[in-house]
Structure formats: structure tokens, C-alpha cells
Design an enzyme around this catalytic site. Structure first.
Site, PDB file in Angstrom:
ATOM      1  N   GLU A   1       4.306   4.954   1.618  1.00  0.00           N
ATOM      2  CA  GLU A   1       4.859   5.220   2.964  1.00  0.00           C
ATOM      3  C   GLU A   1       6.209   4.530   3.141  1.00  0.00           C
ATOM      4  OE1 GLU A   1       4.328   7.405   4.968  1.00  0.00           O
ATOM      5  OE2 GLU A   1       2.479   8.062   4.033  1.00  0.00           O
TER       6      GLU A   1
ATOM      7  N   ARG B   1      -1.510 -24.236   4.511  1.00  0.00           N
ATOM      8  CA  ARG B   1      -1.355 -22.980   3.760  1.00  0.00           C
ATOM      9  C   ARG B   1      -2.134 -21.857   4.425  1.00  0.00           C
ATOM     10  NH1 ARG B   1      -3.728 -24.773  -1.752  1.00  0.00           N
ATOM     11  NH2 ARG B   1      -3.113 -22.766  -2.602  1.00  0.00           N
TER      12      ARG B   1
HETATM   13  C1  LIG Z   1     -10.888  -1.118   0.218  1.00  0.00           C
HETATM   14  C2  LIG Z   1      -9.855  -0.287   0.928  1.00  0.00           C
HETATM   15  C3  LIG Z   1     -10.260   0.399   2.079  1.00  0.00           C
HETATM   16  C4  LIG Z   1      -9.630   1.684   2.377  1.00  0.00           C
HETATM   17  C5  LIG Z   1      -8.223   1.558   2.746  1.00  0.00           C
HETATM   18  C6  LIG Z   1      -7.834   2.874   3.160  1.00  0.00           C
HETATM   19  C7  LIG Z   1      -6.484   2.848   3.672  1.00  0.00           C
HETATM   20  C8  LIG Z   1      -6.309   4.145   4.311  1.00  0.00           C
HETATM   21  C9  LIG Z   1      -4.979   4.248   4.837  1.00  0.00           C
HETATM   22  C10 LIG Z   1      -4.387   5.422   4.259  1.00  0.00           C
HETATM   23  C11 LIG Z   1      -2.970   5.369   4.459  1.00  0.00           C
HETATM   24  C12 LIG Z   1      -2.172   5.693   3.544  1.00  0.00           C
HETATM   25  C13 LIG Z   1      -2.550   6.100   2.221  1.00  0.00           C
HETATM   26  C14 LIG Z   1      -1.354   6.050   1.362  1.00  0.00           C
HETATM   27  C15 LIG Z   1      -0.740   7.383   1.270  1.00  0.00           C
HETATM   28  C16 LIG Z   1       0.652   7.293   0.872  1.00  0.00           C
HETATM   29  C17 LIG Z   1       1.435   8.299   1.145  1.00  0.00           C
HETATM   30  C18 LIG Z   1       2.881   8.294   0.838  1.00  0.00           C
HETATM   31  O1  LIG Z   1       3.421   7.369   0.314  1.00  0.00           O
HETATM   32  S1  LIG Z   1       3.713   9.699   1.309  1.00  0.00           S
HETATM   33  C19 LIG Z   1       5.357   9.481   0.804  1.00  0.00           C
HETATM   34  C20 LIG Z   1       6.073   8.500   1.667  1.00  0.00           C
HETATM   35  N1  LIG Z   1       7.459   8.458   1.312  1.00  0.00           N
HETATM   36  C21 LIG Z   1       8.314   7.715   1.919  1.00  0.00           C
HETATM   37  O2  LIG Z   1       7.966   6.982   2.827  1.00  0.00           O
HETATM   38  C22 LIG Z   1       9.719   7.873   1.489  1.00  0.00           C
HETATM   39  C23 LIG Z   1      10.622   6.817   2.040  1.00  0.00           C
HETATM   40  N2  LIG Z   1      11.933   7.390   2.371  1.00  0.00           N
HETATM   41  C24 LIG Z   1      12.264   7.837   3.636  1.00  0.00           C
HETATM   42  O3  LIG Z   1      11.455   7.754   4.549  1.00  0.00           O
HETATM   43  C25 LIG Z   1      13.613   8.372   3.940  1.00  0.00           C
HETATM   44  O4  LIG Z   1      14.154   9.206   3.039  1.00  0.00           O
HETATM   45  C26 LIG Z   1      14.601   7.257   4.278  1.00  0.00           C
HETATM   46  C27 LIG Z   1      14.016   6.489   5.454  1.00  0.00           C
HETATM   47  C28 LIG Z   1      14.821   6.301   3.120  1.00  0.00           C
HETATM   48  C29 LIG Z   1      15.931   7.859   4.786  1.00  0.00           C
HETATM   49  O5  LIG Z   1      16.711   8.308   3.820  1.00  0.00           O
HETATM   50  P1  LIG Z   1      18.325   8.587   4.079  1.00  0.00           P
HETATM   51  O6  LIG Z   1      19.098   7.379   4.323  1.00  0.00           O
HETATM   52  O7  LIG Z   1      18.700   9.455   2.979  1.00  0.00           O
HETATM   53  O8  LIG Z   1      18.402   9.252   5.438  1.00  0.00           O
HETATM   54  P2  LIG Z   1      18.234  10.695   5.853  1.00  0.00           P
HETATM   55  O9  LIG Z   1      19.488  11.426   5.593  1.00  0.00           O
HETATM   56  O10 LIG Z   1      17.007  11.187   5.195  1.00  0.00           O
HETATM   57  O11 LIG Z   1      18.093  10.408   7.397  1.00  0.00           O
HETATM   58  C30 LIG Z   1      19.211  10.266   8.266  1.00  0.00           C
HETATM   59  C31 LIG Z   1      18.854   9.725   9.623  1.00  0.00           C
HETATM   60  O12 LIG Z   1      17.471   9.869   9.900  1.00  0.00           O
HETATM   61  C32 LIG Z   1      16.908   8.615  10.226  1.00  0.00           C
HETATM   62  N3  LIG Z   1      15.507   8.601   9.798  1.00  0.00           N
HETATM   63  C33 LIG Z   1      15.043   8.431   8.553  1.00  0.00           C
HETATM   64  N4  LIG Z   1      13.706   8.475   8.585  1.00  0.00           N
HETATM   65  C34 LIG Z   1      13.337   8.705   9.845  1.00  0.00           C
HETATM   66  C35 LIG Z   1      12.079   8.849  10.488  1.00  0.00           C
HETATM   67  N5  LIG Z   1      10.937   8.754   9.812  1.00  0.00           N
HETATM   68  N6  LIG Z   1      12.062   9.080  11.809  1.00  0.00           N
HETATM   69  C36 LIG Z   1      13.204   9.150  12.515  1.00  0.00           C
HETATM   70  N7  LIG Z   1      14.431   9.007  11.969  1.00  0.00           N
HETATM   71  C37 LIG Z   1      14.484   8.786  10.643  1.00  0.00           C
HETATM   72  C38 LIG Z   1      17.758   7.649   9.476  1.00  0.00           C
HETATM   73  O13 LIG Z   1      17.640   6.365  10.005  1.00  0.00           O
HETATM   74  C39 LIG Z   1      19.102   8.248   9.703  1.00  0.00           C
HETATM   75  O14 LIG Z   1      19.479   7.984  11.022  1.00  0.00           O
HETATM   76  P3  LIG Z   1      21.000   7.786  11.423  1.00  0.00           P
HETATM   77  O15 LIG Z   1      20.991   7.838  12.899  1.00  0.00           O
HETATM   78  O16 LIG Z   1      21.785   8.881  10.764  1.00  0.00           O
HETATM   79  O17 LIG Z   1      21.363   6.426  10.906  1.00  0.00           O
HETATM   80  C1  LIG Z   2      -0.949   3.843  -4.308  1.00  0.00           C
HETATM   81  C2  LIG Z   2       0.123   4.826  -3.951  1.00  0.00           C
HETATM   82  C3  LIG Z   2      -0.209   5.962  -3.246  1.00  0.00           C
HETATM   83  C4  LIG Z   2       0.759   6.922  -2.936  1.00  0.00           C
HETATM   84  N1  LIG Z   2       0.399   8.064  -2.299  1.00  0.00           N
HETATM   85  C5  LIG Z   2       1.326   9.038  -2.083  1.00  0.00           C
HETATM   86  C6  LIG Z   2       0.961  10.274  -1.472  1.00  0.00           C
HETATM   87  O1  LIG Z   2      -0.186  10.490  -1.102  1.00  0.00           O
HETATM   88  N2  LIG Z   2       1.904  11.227  -1.310  1.00  0.00           N
HETATM   89  C7  LIG Z   2       3.191  11.036  -1.701  1.00  0.00           C
HETATM   90  O2  LIG Z   2       3.995  11.944  -1.528  1.00  0.00           O
HETATM   91  N3  LIG Z   2       3.575   9.864  -2.258  1.00  0.00           N
HETATM   92  C8  LIG Z   2       2.686   8.870  -2.462  1.00  0.00           C
HETATM   93  N4  LIG Z   2       3.062   7.677  -3.030  1.00  0.00           N
HETATM   94  C9  LIG Z   2       4.460   7.491  -3.440  1.00  0.00           C
HETATM   95  C10 LIG Z   2       5.198   6.492  -2.578  1.00  0.00           C
HETATM   96  O3  LIG Z   2       5.465   7.013  -1.323  1.00  0.00           O
HETATM   97  C11 LIG Z   2       6.487   6.073  -3.280  1.00  0.00           C
HETATM   98  O4  LIG Z   2       6.119   5.393  -4.469  1.00  0.00           O
HETATM   99  C12 LIG Z   2       7.330   5.211  -2.382  1.00  0.00           C
HETATM  100  O5  LIG Z   2       7.899   5.968  -1.349  1.00  0.00           O
HETATM  101  C13 LIG Z   2       8.437   4.457  -3.156  1.00  0.00           C
HETATM  102  O6  LIG Z   2       9.241   5.336  -3.836  1.00  0.00           O
HETATM  103  P1  LIG Z   2       9.545   5.186  -5.397  1.00  0.00           P
HETATM  104  O7  LIG Z   2       8.265   5.053  -6.109  1.00  0.00           O
HETATM  105  O8  LIG Z   2      10.454   6.302  -5.733  1.00  0.00           O
HETATM  106  O9  LIG Z   2      10.312   3.824  -5.548  1.00  0.00           O
HETATM  107  P2  LIG Z   2      11.839   3.638  -5.891  1.00  0.00           P
HETATM  108  O10 LIG Z   2      12.661   4.136  -4.781  1.00  0.00           O
HETATM  109  O11 LIG Z   2      12.144   4.180  -7.242  1.00  0.00           O
HETATM  110  O12 LIG Z   2      11.906   2.064  -5.900  1.00  0.00           O
HETATM  111  C14 LIG Z   2      12.154   1.260  -7.058  1.00  0.00           C
HETATM  112  C15 LIG Z   2      12.897  -0.011  -6.611  1.00  0.00           C
HETATM  113  O13 LIG Z   2      14.200   0.332  -6.161  1.00  0.00           O
HETATM  114  C16 LIG Z   2      14.467  -0.236  -4.896  1.00  0.00           C
HETATM  115  N5  LIG Z   2      15.320   0.686  -4.135  1.00  0.00           N
HETATM  116  C17 LIG Z   2      15.206   2.034  -4.037  1.00  0.00           C
HETATM  117  N6  LIG Z   2      16.175   2.534  -3.245  1.00  0.00           N
HETATM  118  C18 LIG Z   2      16.890   1.499  -2.825  1.00  0.00           C
HETATM  119  C19 LIG Z   2      18.028   1.371  -1.967  1.00  0.00           C
HETATM  120  N7  LIG Z   2      18.575   2.424  -1.353  1.00  0.00           N
HETATM  121  N8  LIG Z   2      18.525   0.147  -1.745  1.00  0.00           N
HETATM  122  C20 LIG Z   2      17.960  -0.938  -2.326  1.00  0.00           C
HETATM  123  N9  LIG Z   2      16.882  -0.870  -3.136  1.00  0.00           N
HETATM  124  C21 LIG Z   2      16.363   0.326  -3.384  1.00  0.00           C
HETATM  125  C22 LIG Z   2      13.109  -0.431  -4.252  1.00  0.00           C
HETATM  126  O14 LIG Z   2      13.147  -1.522  -3.350  1.00  0.00           O
HETATM  127  C23 LIG Z   2      12.210  -0.727  -5.448  1.00  0.00           C
HETATM  128  O15 LIG Z   2      12.208  -2.101  -5.700  1.00  0.00           O
HETATM  129  C24 LIG Z   2       2.102   6.705  -3.337  1.00  0.00           C
HETATM  130  C25 LIG Z   2       2.450   5.532  -4.022  1.00  0.00           C
HETATM  131  C26 LIG Z   2       1.476   4.598  -4.334  1.00  0.00           C
HETATM  132  C27 LIG Z   2       1.852   3.363  -5.089  1.00  0.00           C
END
Ligand SMILES: CCCCCCCCCC/C=C\CCC/C=C/C(=O)SCCNC(=O)CCNC(=O)[C@H](O)C(C)(C)COP(=O)(O)OP(=O)(O)OC[C@H]1O[C@@H](n2cnc3c(N)ncnc32)[C@H](O)[C@@H]1OP(=O)(O)O
Ligand SMILES: Cc1cc2nc3c(=O)[nH]c(=O)nc-3n(C[C@H](O)[C@H](O)[C@H](O)COP(=O)(O)OP(=O)(O)OC[C@H]3O[C@@H](n4cnc5c(N)ncnc54)[C@H](O)[C@@H]3O)c2cc1C
Length: 670
Positions: free
Chosen positions: A430, A339
């Protein structure tokens, strides 16, 4: 160095360390990447461990308010030390890492600054980064909303250009458009990069980034039109609750036009929208950057959990021999080894693939600077896929490490509950891991169709060019020893990944439309993406072994770990390998047999292999994972720190316990 804050007391793990068959210092260098990396990490870890402000042993006992204030104190003190000691960027990042408490500074450095660097013009960078680097402003990354996270194009916040004043009007038109989640937004950030729909000349141009000031730099109150607060407590005690993830609503807040991040697209004084000749996906560049850093975080978190479980497993004894001999160390049970040792191997595998990913990211960034965008899709697929596979595996492994430590693993003082709670959301933030794997699958489907039309794939998909061979090859493995051959291992991983991708592509082509086929087959596509990503991890581990690795026995240990990583995946996903005809049932059982032998070979080295992570007791934060193995004294001591033990008779006795007991006593006498 890991013994630095241990003070040279009796080493209960000395016997374990004596059985190591390799040079631990050499392994530290292999793990860290260079001698310099070991040295600087040691210095920063010691700096944190020796400073009382950075204590964290009672963190899980603090209320949310106390924890938040403690985080503010630590962040301010860290900055003070950074300035006083003239720390380099590398040192300051490590200092933050070893403080080990999520807080607003993470978002400031990891997202706000990179967003401006990647999407701001030179002029904007000069203005905003100058202030950000000196902490004159604190920034966050405000993308996600209450209604949308994954679907970035679905965000609702608007930025409407008003040419009469040369301003954007930032507005939250609905409840679901409220910004929700950004770290540091709730109580700390003075500024944010806010993502909103750009509207000018009556047309919606989609999502763009804007720099907004949120709070007064005099008294920290929110600026007019901005409603802002914390979104509430999160999973676990301590853990991510130190972070003030926030909610924000905007009511027609005006910002100057030049606060739109204008490197990728501009709005002119007249309100005309102009897009630069760069791919619009560069808007997502900050996420690519952070996903790459998260792979390194995952290997670190996993290695901490494994370090705790291995050391504790060597101390903990249960059951003796029937003849009344000494009790058995739980680490000697084969079930524990099967494990735990795959997690040990995964920690090393993720570490090395993380180092490679960092290189890939730097390479792609250099190419982008010279307007070569050709490697962007691969960079997106690699960062998305590796972030997804490594964080999911890490969260599962930390949970399993708690079980591997039995009851004591469930105590906060084991460090495991907090480690789990802090790293679990990495599967979501992310980019949700499934959503990201579907992005990888999309990339794979495109590559398969390009291969079919004769294009030679490159980079991590180059293996797909070998389609004639990989679609029909049979593994040459015939004995247990054959599974030691990296080429044999790589071939079955390549064949499995390619066959799963091609199967998906063929099934999609039978659907009424590409879109319907993709949706219908999405569970299979996710599995194909995982197979591809696991191939990348295995390949990068094998490539690492081809480098010069110094130190007696170090390479040999890494070869064993590489074997464990690959063979445990074959064992775990045997269904994939069998159904695609990449291995036979007999070869599958030979792989398992080989795995058992590798576990036995790793066992005498297990404690030394986790020592090579070079973690201080402070950073590990675990009574079970202490360097000296003095587990029971530590558990006993930690228990008395609990606020419940501040009084012998608990609060509430007079109001609730005494009357109950008295009443029951009275009833029994009737
Ligand atoms: C004890 C602990 C110790 C400390 C620990 C500390 C840790 C510190 C680390 C800190 C780090 C992080 C802290 C957390 C902070 C969190 C922040 C966030 O969460 S910010 C929000 C993040 N949100 C997301 O990630 C959203 C996810 N969604 C997407 O990225 C996109 O919308 C996606 C990928 C789902 C695409 O959507 P869609 O299908 O609608 O496509 P698009 O029309 O948007 O795109 C078309 C085309 O673009 C390509 N594509 C998409 N994304 C990218 C990219 N990033 N780069 C390049 N190309 C991209 C996509 O594939 C399509 O390509 P195509 O050729 O048309 O197929
Ligand atoms: C601790 C923490 C810190 C964060 N910090 C930041 C920050 O600093 N800035 C910021 O902007 N955001 C931040 N976020 C937000 C984070 O980026 C989003 O929560 C993340 O991108 C997921 O999106 P959602 O919450 O809308 O999930 P949803 O998209 O609503 O997901 C819900 C469920 O649906 C499923 N799902 C969604 N779309 C599809 C699809 N197309 N096909 C199949 N399944 C699907 C997912 O797998 C999931 O199980 C943070 C989140 C957390 C938990």
C-alpha cells in the site's frame, strides 16, 4: 473476557492485576471506542477461539502447501459460519480479524470490493458486487508489476480498445509488465481489478482499472491467454506464506468494453475517451481507503507485541538482591521500562489516531459524493503519513519486543516471530513508507508556499497559520512538572514541525529548480514529514483526553500514556528539537526526567493496561503472553508439538549421523 479461554486456573499475574489503579473495563471501552465495540469484539473473538477449525498453534510447523490448504479451509468455514449465524458486516470483519491468518479473503473484501465501489458505475457495482458479496466470485487487486510498484504511472500492462468488436485487449508486452504480488492471485482469485494503460484511437490515456475474469468458474483453470502462478515463499515461517501472492501474464486477452471501471472515465462505443469532471487522483481512492485501515492494523499488531512483552516481563525474573532476597521481575528494570513503555503508549496513541482517521475518511468520502474535492489532498497526506509512521514504528517495536523477551522471544511459540513477519511488509505494501512520506512532504511544501502567499491553512495543517508565533516562540517549560501541560507539549511539536518544513522550503528555493531541490533535500523532507505526522498523533491523543472518558482512573492513565508518547518522541528526536531551537538542552533533560517518573507511575498498571486490549489467548497466540502468566508450562508443552519431537531418534540418524559417529569412533581407536 480475556480469561474466557483460560478456564479459571491459577493466575500467576493476579498480584500484578491487584495493583492496577483504574477500572480495566472502562479502559476496554476507551480502547475499543464504545461499549458496543467491546461487546461485539468479545463475541467474535470467543467464537473463533472456541472453534477447533480456527486453531493456529501448529501453524508455523506446516509446509507451505499445508498452510495454504489450511487457509482455504479456514476461509470457507468462516464464510459458512457467517451465513449460518447471519453475521452483520461488522461481525464478519471481526471474525476474519480474529482468525488471524492472511488469505485471499483480505484482498477480496479490503481491495477488490472497495475498488469496484469507488471506481465502478452504479450498473457495474450492481452486477459485480452482487456476485462478490455472495462469494460467487473471488476478486483481487492487480496493480503492481514485476518492474514497477511505487511508480504507478510507470505500469506497462496495456488495455487497447478494439472498436471492431467493442472489446479491450489486455496484454503484458514485456517480462517486467507481468503482474506481481497481488494477494490471492496466485491460486485462488477468479477475478481481479487489473490496472493497465488505456489505449484508444492510438493514444495512451494512462492507467485505468478493468475487471477481468481470470479463472473458470467450473474447474478453476486459468482462462485462455492467462498465465498465472504463485510468486514463491516469503519471509518467516507461517506468517504471510498463507497468502498466495501471484504472478500473471496476459497474452492479448479480450474483455468486453463494459468491464472498464467507468465511474471516473469512459470509452464510448466508437472508442472516444471521455473523462468525468472529477480529479484523476480518485483512481487512487482504493489505496487511500486501505491505508486508513492499515493504521488500525498497526495499533493492533503493536498492542499484541506489547501485551506479550509486558506479561512476560512481569513473570520473568533474573538476578536477586545482593542480600539473597527474591529475584527481580525483569519488568522492574528501568532499562526494560524505558524500552517497553513507549511502545505501550504508542499502541494507545496509534489506536486513537486510527479512530480519528476513520472519521476523517468517512467525512472526506461524504464530501466527495457531493462533489466537494477540496479535502482530498489532506486525506491523501494524512492516510499516507499515518500509514507510514505507524507501520514503521510497529515493525521496529515488534522486533524490540522479541529482544525484550530474551531468548524465549525468539521461539515461534512466543508468537513474536510470526507477528513481526506478518506486519513487516506493511511498511512496503500500500505504498513504500519513504515514498509515502515524500508525498506528505510535497503536501507540506505546497502548504508552506500557500501560507507565504497569505492563505489560511485548515485541518491538520491549521497550525501553520500561526507561523509568526511558531517560528520564534521559546518553550515556557521550566520545571519537570511543566512537561505535564498538554499545551506546552503541543506547542513544541507544532514549532518543530513548522520550522523543519519551512527550512526545507527555504533550501529548496535556493536550488536551480524546484524538482532538483526536492530531490536533493529528500532526506530532510522525509524527516519534516515525520515531524508533521507525529504532531498529528500527539494532537489527536490530547484531543481524545478532552472527551468524556468514563471509569475510575481511566483518564489519568491515558494522560500518563499521552505524556509518555510525546516525551519519548522529544527524547528520541532531541536533535530536531534542539537544532530548530524549539527546546533547550535543559528542557530536553527535564523532559527525560519527567519520562522516568511517568514510567514509574505506569509500572503498577502495566499488566492491567495490556489486559484492556481484551485479547484472547487464541488471538495472542503466545506462550509468553498468556493471560494466566503460566509461561513455563506453556513453553514446555509447545516444544513437544514440534515435528522434530515426533520420534525420539531423528530421521536421518541412520543415513548421516550414525555413520559419522561410527567413523569418528573407528578413527579414534586407530
Ligand atoms: C496474522 C495476521 C493477521 C491478518 C492480517 C490481515 C491484514 C489484513 C489487511 C489487509 C490489508 C492489506 C493487504 C495488503 C494488500 C496490499 C496491496 C497493495 O500493495 S496494492 C498496491 C499499492 N501500491 C501503492 O501503494 C503504490 C504507491 N504509489 C502511489 O500511490 C502513487 O503512484 C504515488 C503516491 C507515489 C504518486 O506518484 P506520482 O508522484 O507519480 O504522482 P501522480 O502523478 O501519480 O499524482 C499526482 C498528484 O496526485 C496526488 N496523489 C497521489 N496519490 C494520491 C491519492 N491516493 N489520493 C489523492 N491524491 C493523490 C499527488 O500527491 C500529486 O498531487 P499534486 O497536487 O500534483 O502534488
Ligand atoms: C506482502 C505484500 C503484499 C502485496 N500485495 C499487493 C497486492 O495485493 N496488489 C498489488 O498490486 N500489489 C501488492 N504488493 C506490492 C506493493 O504494493 C509494492 O511492493 C509497493 O507499492 C512498493 O513498490 P515496489 O515493490 O515497486 O518498491 P520500489 O519502489 O521498487 O522500492 C524499492 C526502494 O526504492 C525506494 N524508492 C522508490 N521510489 C523512490 C523515490 N521516488 N524516492 C526515494 N526512494 C524511492 C523505496 O523507498 C524502496 O526502499 C504487495 C507487496 C507485499 C510485500
Amino acid at each position: 473476557m480475556a480469561a474466557a479461554d483460560w478456564g479459571g486456573k491459577a493466575d500467576h499475574l493476579a498480584g500484578e492485576r491487584a495493583t492496577a489503579q483504574f477500572d480495566v473495563d472502562g479502559m476496554k471501552v476507551a480502547w475499543a471506542g464504545s461499549r458496543h465495540a467491546v461487546e461485539v469484539a468479545d463475541r467474535m473473538a470467543c467464537l473463533v477461539a472456541s472453534d477447533p477449525v480456527f486453531r493456529k498453534d501448529t501453524r508455523t510447523m506446516l509446509s507451505r502447501k499445508e498452510l495454504f490448504k489450511d487457509t482455504l479451509k479456514k476461509a470457507a468455514h468462516a464464510w459458512k459460519r457467517t451465513v449460518e449465524l447471519h453475521l452483520t458486516e461488522e461481525e464478519a470483519n471481526l471474525l476474519r480479524l480474529y482468525i488471524d491468518q492472511p488469505g485471499y479473503v483480505d484482498l477480496h473484501w479490503v481491495m477488490f470490493v472497495p475498488a469496484i465501489k469507488g471506481q465502478g458505475t452504479e450498473e457495474q457495482q450492481k452486477k459485480w458486487l452482487t456476485m462478490a458479496y455472495k462469494f460467487q466470485i473471488i476478486g483481487t487487486y492487480a496493480q503492481t508489476e514485476l518492474g514497477h510498484g511505487s511508480n504507478v504511472q510507470g505500469l506497462e500492462t496495456t488495455a487497447t480498445f478494439d472498436p471492431s468488436t467493442d472489446e479491450f485487449i489486455m496484454h503484458s508486452p514485456t517480462l517486467t509488465s507481468s503482474k506481481w504480488w497481488p494477494g490471492g492471485l496466485g491460486k485462488t482469485s477468479t477475478h481481479a481489478v487489473v490496472y493497465a494503460r488505456l489505449i484508444t484511437e492510438g493514444k495512451d490515456y494512462g492507467i485505468h482499472g478493468f475487471i477481468m475474469q481470470l479463472r473458470s468458474l467450473d474447474d478453476h483453470s486459468p482462462l485462455p491467454g492467462i498465465t498465472i502462478g504463485d510468486i514463491g515463499g516469503k519471509f518467516g515461517s507461517g506468517a504471510y506464506n498463507s497468502m498466495d501472492n501471484g504472478v500473471m501474464r496476459l497474452d492479448h486477452v479480450r474483455i468486453p468494453r463494459d468491464q472498464m471501471l467507468m465511474r471516473l472515465a469512459q470509452v464510448t462505443r466508437e472508442g472516444k475517451y471521455v473523462h468525468s469532471d472529477v480529479p484523476k487522483q480518485l483512481l487512487y481512492g482504493t489505496m487511500v481507503y486501505v491505508r486508513q485501515t492499515i493504521v488500525a492494523d498497526a495499533s493492533r499488531a503493536l498492542s499484541r507485541a506489547v501485551c506479550i512483552a509486558v506479561r512476560y516481563g512481569a513473570i520473568r525474573k533474573q538476578f536477586g538482591s545482593k542480600a539473597g532476597g527474591p529475584e527481580t521481575q525483569v519488568l522492574n528494570y528501568k532499562t526494560q521500562q524505558s524500552r517497553l513503555f513507549p511502545f505501550l503508549a504508542s499502541a494507545y496513541a496509534f489506536r486513537f489516531v486510527g479512530q480519528w482517521l476513520k472519521w476523517l475518511y468517512t467525512d472526506v468520502t461524504q464530501k466527495l459524493e457531493s462533489k466537494d474535492f477540496s479535502t482530498l489532498p489532506e486525506a491523501h497526506a494524512c492516510t499516507a503519513g499515518l500509514k507510514s509512521v505507524t507501520t514503521s514504528a510497529t515493525a521496529d517495536a515488534i522486533e524490540e519486543c522479541q529482544k525484550l523477551c530474551g531468548g524465549h522471544g525468539y521461539l515461534n511459540s512466543s508468537g513474536l516471530p510470526e507477528l513481526f513477519a506478518v506486519n513487516l511488509p506493511a511498511c512496503t505494501y500500500e505504498g513504500d513508507n519513504v515514498v509515502l512520506l515524500l508525498q506528505v512532504a510535497r503536501f507540506l511544501m505546497k502548504t508552506v508556499s500557500q501560507v507565504a502567499s497569505g492563505k489560511q491553512p485548515v485541518g491538520t495543517t491549521a497550525y501553520m497559520g500561526n507561523i509568526q508565533h511558531l517560528m520564534q516562540c521559546k518553550s515556557v517549560v521550566n520545571t519537570v512538572e511543566d512537561w505535564l501541560n498538554p499545551a506546552a507539549i503541543k506547542e513544541v511539536f507544532e514549532a518543530r514541525a513548522l520550522r523543519m518544513a519551512v527550512n526545507c522550503a527555504q533550501n529548496i528555493s535556493k536550488a536551480p529548480s524546484q524538482e532538483e531541490g526536492f530531490s536533493e533535500l529528500s532526506p530532510d523532507l522525509v524527516e519534516a514529514a515525520v515531524a508533521h505526522v507525529q504532531l498529528i498523533i500527539v494532537t489527536k491523543f490530547i484531543e481524545k483526553l478532552q472527551e468524556d472518558i468514563l471509569g475510575h482512573g481511566v483518564k489519568e492513565q491515558l494522560q500518563k500514556l499521552c505524556g509518555i508518547y510525546a516525551l519519548h518522541l522529544i527524547h528520541k528526536h532531541l536533535g530536531d528539537f534542539l537544532s530548530t531551537g524549539c527546546v533547550t538542552a535543559r528542557q530536553g533533560s527535564l523532559a527525560n526526567e519527567r519520562l522516568g517518573k511517568l514510567y514509574a507511575q505506569v509500572r503498577p498498571n502495566a499488566v492491567a493496561l495490556v489486559d484492556a486490549f481484551d485479547y484472547t489467548d487464541h488471538y495472542l497466540g503466545s506462550a509468553l503472553g498468556r493471560y494466566d502468566g503460566d509461561v513455563y508450562s506453556a513453553l514446555y508443552k509447545e516444544a513437544w508439538k514440534d515435528p522434530l519431537n515426533e520420534t525420539v531418534v531423528p530421521d536421518g540418524y541412520q543415513e548421516h549421523l550414525r555413520p559419522l559417529l561410527k567413523q569418528q569412533l573407528k578413527l579414534s581407536r586407530l
